[in-house]
Write an enzyme that holds these catalytic residues in place. Structure first.
Site, PDB file in Angstrom:
ATOM      1  N   SER A 135       0.885  -1.335   0.065  1.00  9.66           N
ATOM      2  CA  SER A 135       0.083   0.061  -0.065  1.00  9.66           C
ATOM      3  C   SER A 135       0.829   1.206  -0.083  1.00  9.66           C
ATOM      4  CB  SER A 135      -0.858  -0.022   1.280  1.00  9.66           C
ATOM      5  OG  SER A 135      -1.492   1.378   1.559  1.00  9.66           O
ATOM      6  N   TYR A 148      -2.899  -1.782  10.128  1.00  7.45           N
ATOM      7  CA  TYR A 148      -2.781  -1.919   8.779  1.00  7.45           C
ATOM      8  C   TYR A 148      -1.518  -1.251   7.997  1.00  7.45           C
ATOM      9  CZ  TYR A 148      -4.485  -1.406   3.965  1.00  7.45           C
ATOM     10  OH  TYR A 148      -4.070  -1.684   2.418  1.00  7.45           O
TER      11      TYR A 148
END
Length: 245
Positions: A135, A148
């Protein structure tokens, strides 16, 4: 990575980025197997893609991953690629152990366990690829989703190391998405600040089709985050991302 003729497993293939990439791989002439926890979502995908296969998988369950790997290798002996896409993203207030442990199990341990289980199969193939999904938040974390962001930073680091270890045997390609309009978190699909899924997939597939395939797939939209340190403006980007002044 070869563009067609692969037998490729896509985890988290029932929705979002995973489903969209599975569609593109299938259309390009690859045998695609999608895996996820929700059989109904997998069945809906397969119904729209004749020849696409489905298998259920719980990425948080080490035993299920081992049994799954045995089944898929038996059923698909030509398996030569895996897209480790399954993941969860949950906001945390302070330290929420339940969320943190589930996120680590799904986003980090799951991909490592599955890659370990499939590695002998992949190493036996002439053209094998492991695709990871990190990400932009691997490079600049979002304070609202600390675990996350941390798991994606770990996937980025792990991908770098495994690429070096497996050089000449298995290609390791890291896909680095920005915020995309999917259901990863509530509100993402409707958020105009997120990249449209169709646009993201088109740009990502164009990069994946390049020969040789880049080791990391950064669409232009994610470079605000992924190149912040290289540009020397990490602190400013962190503040902007987290609305600090």
């Amino acid at each position: 990575m070869q563009n067609s003729g692969n037998t490729i497993l896509v985890t988290g293939g029932g929705s979002g980025i995973g489903a969209a990439l599975a569609h593109e791989f299938h259309a390009a002439g690859n045998q695609v197997i999608i895996a996820g926890r929700r059989q109904a979502a997998l069945d809906a995908m397969a119904a729209d893609h004749p020849g696409m296969a489905t298998m259920t998988l719980d990425m948080t369950d080490a035993g299920d991953i081992t049994a799954f790997a045995d089944r898929i290798v038996e059923q698909f002996p030509a398996l030569n690629a895996v897209l480790l896409n399954a993941g969860i993203m949950v906001a945390e207030q302070g330290i929420d152990l339940d969320v943190a442990e589930a996120t680590v199990a799904t986003n980090l341990l799951g991909p490592i366990r599955l890659a370990h289980a499939l590695l002998p199969q992949l190493e036996a193939q002439a053209n094998a690829t492991i695709l990871t999904v990190s990400s932009g938040l691997a490079f600049v974390p979002l304070a609202a989703t600390p675990t996350y962001s941390a798991t994606k930073a770990a996937i980025h680091s792990w991908s770098l190391s495994m690429r070096a270890q497996l050089k000449g045997r298995v290609d390791v390609i890291e896909i680095v998405p920005p915020g995309v309009q999917t259901d990863l978190m509530p509100g993402h699909a409707e958020n105009p600040d997120m990249m449209k899924l169709d646009d993201y997939i088109a740009e990502t597939m164009a990069l994946l089709r390049q020969q040789p395939t880049p080791a990391e797939i950064h669409v232009e939209r994610v470079k605000f985050l992924s190149e912040a340190t290289k540009r020397g403006d990490f602190n400013q980007v962190f503040a902007a991302l987290n609305q600090q002044h």
